[in-house]
Design a protein around this motif. Structure first.
Motif, PDB file in Angstrom:
ATOM      1  N   ASP A 189       1.234  -1.034   0.072  1.00 42.91           N
ATOM      2  CA  ASP A 189      -0.263   0.389  -0.114  1.00 42.91           C
ATOM      3  C   ASP A 189       1.084   0.899   0.336  1.00 42.91           C
ATOM      4  O   ASP A 189       0.703   2.931  -0.054  1.00 42.91           O
TER       5      ASP A 189
ATOM      6  N   HIS B   7       3.769   3.221  -2.087  1.00 41.05           N
ATOM      7  CA  HIS B   7       4.243   3.257  -3.141  1.00 41.05           C
ATOM      8  C   HIS B   7       5.913   3.359  -2.984  1.00 41.05           C
ATOM      9  O   HIS B   7       6.765   2.045  -3.734  1.00 41.05           O
TER      10      HIS B   7
ATOM     11  N   GLY C   3      -4.774   0.827  -3.042  1.00 43.66           N
ATOM     12  CA  GLY C   3      -5.389   2.041  -2.835  1.00 43.66           C
ATOM     13  C   GLY C   3      -4.277   2.432  -3.273  1.00 43.66           C
ATOM     14  O   GLY C   3      -2.901   2.513  -4.163  1.00 43.66           O
ATOM     15  N   GLU C   4      -4.972   4.105  -3.071  1.00 49.02           N
ATOM     16  CA  GLU C   4      -4.025   5.392  -4.230  1.00 49.02           C
ATOM     17  C   GLU C   4      -2.607   5.472  -4.118  1.00 49.02           C
ATOM     18  O   GLU C   4      -1.495   5.831  -4.654  1.00 49.02           O
ATOM     19  N   GLU C   5      -2.143   5.395  -2.284  1.00 47.75           N
ATOM     20  CA  GLU C   5      -0.891   5.564  -2.031  1.00 47.75           C
ATOM     21  C   GLU C   5       0.012   4.637  -2.366  1.00 47.75           C
ATOM     22  O   GLU C   5       1.782   4.409  -2.220  1.00 47.75           O
TER      23      GLU C   5
ATOM     24  N   TRP D 181       0.032   3.767  -5.807  1.00 49.34           N
ATOM     25  CA  TRP D 181      -0.095   3.637  -6.782  1.00 49.34           C
ATOM     26  C   TRP D 181       1.063   4.498  -7.831  1.00 49.34           C
ATOM     27  O   TRP D 181       1.808   5.594  -7.094  1.00 49.34           O
TER      28      TRP D 181
ATOM     29  N   GLU E  10      -2.654  -1.795 -10.049  1.00 49.89           N
ATOM     30  CA  GLU E  10      -3.169  -0.967  -9.565  1.00 49.89           C
ATOM     31  C   GLU E  10      -4.552  -1.575  -9.142  1.00 49.89           C
ATOM     32  O   GLU E  10      -5.434  -1.257  -9.789  1.00 49.89           O
TER      33      GLU E  10
ATOM     34  N   GLU F 199      -7.715  -1.129  -6.554  1.00 49.98           N
ATOM     35  CA  GLU F 199      -8.634  -0.684  -5.524  1.00 49.98           C
ATOM     36  C   GLU F 199      -9.273  -1.677  -4.371  1.00 49.98           C
ATOM     37  O   GLU F 199      -8.987  -1.027  -3.782  1.00 49.98           O
TER      38      GLU F 199
END
Length: 229
Positions: free
Chosen positions: A183, A185, A203-205, A207, A214, A216
């Motif tokens: 989770d 990067h 999760g976005e952190e 990516w 990636e 979700e």
């Protein structure tokens, strides 16, 4: 092995991937609240002081050098009493944190499905070994993992290549047929990518440019690996 499988091995982070971080923080709060009640402390001030001391413990490390969480918990608890923590504090801590522990949505089912499909799995996590083993045992998934690499055992945190190399050596996995799920990067994804391991940011952190995939949801990992749900 199915010909349409992209990966044979999956490396997992624990915090924020298998374990819901909010549940860990809830355990900390429950522990401090119980101490505060027992020793007539202000609960909110005690929690603020406890978290501050724990953060200071981890911020004091140099580079990727690991400082154990166990020692951090001791220091943070001692800080509430201007000296040594009270007798029996660790048993109270373990009980409170175990009671709140929750898995990330889809984590257990995904791990079990991969295991049933014959996919090799291992842990690569910045955590104490005892804590990692307890968490996996509590969810009933320890047997799904061929190896557990922890920062306590290696002495360093991700993205240090020694973390990933330890897991590769232990499993004899081919980096090109391995994917790391994390989770963060800068730690999980970039660290794995530097050794030629594919990376799935959850999760976005997680990516970013080094992420090959990636996610979700964790259930999406099944399709990434090439395993039917």
């Amino acid at each position: 092995m199915s010909d349409d499988r992209r990966y044979d091995t999956v490396f997992w982070d624990i915090g924020g991937v298998i374990v819901e971080l909010a549940s860990v923080r809830e355990g900390y709060a429950a522990f401090v609240a119980e101490l505060a009640d027992e020793h007539q402390l202000d609960a909110q001030s005690a929690l603020d002081d406890w978290k501050s001391a724990l953060g200071e413990h981890f911020r004091g490390r140099e580079g990727t050098e690991y400082r154990t969480a166990s020692e951090g918990y001791r220091k943070a608890t001692a800080a509430l009493f201007d000296g040594d923590p009270p007798e029996g504090w660790r048993a109270t801590f373990d009980r409170c944190t175990a009671a709140t522990l929750r898995a990330e949505d889809g984590a257990i089912e995904t791990i079990e499905t991969l295991s049933d499909a014959g996919i090799e799995q291992a842990i690569v996590s910045d955590i104490d070994t005892h804590e990692a083993e307890n968490m996996l045992d509590s969810f009933g998934i320890r047997e799904c993992f061929a190896h557990v690499t922890t920062s306590e055992a290696v002495g360093h945190t991700k993205p240090d290549e020694r973390m990933f190399q330890d897991a590769l050596d232990a499993t004899q996995a081919d980096p090109e047929r391995t994917v790391m799920v994390g989770d963060r990067h800068s730690h999980d994804v970039a660290g794995a990518s530097a050794l030629g391991i594919a990376a799935a940011g959850y999760g976005e952190e997680g990516w970013g440019p080094e992420a090959d995939h990636e996610l979700e949801t964790l259930r999406e990992l099944l399709a990434v690996v090439g395993v039917s749900d």
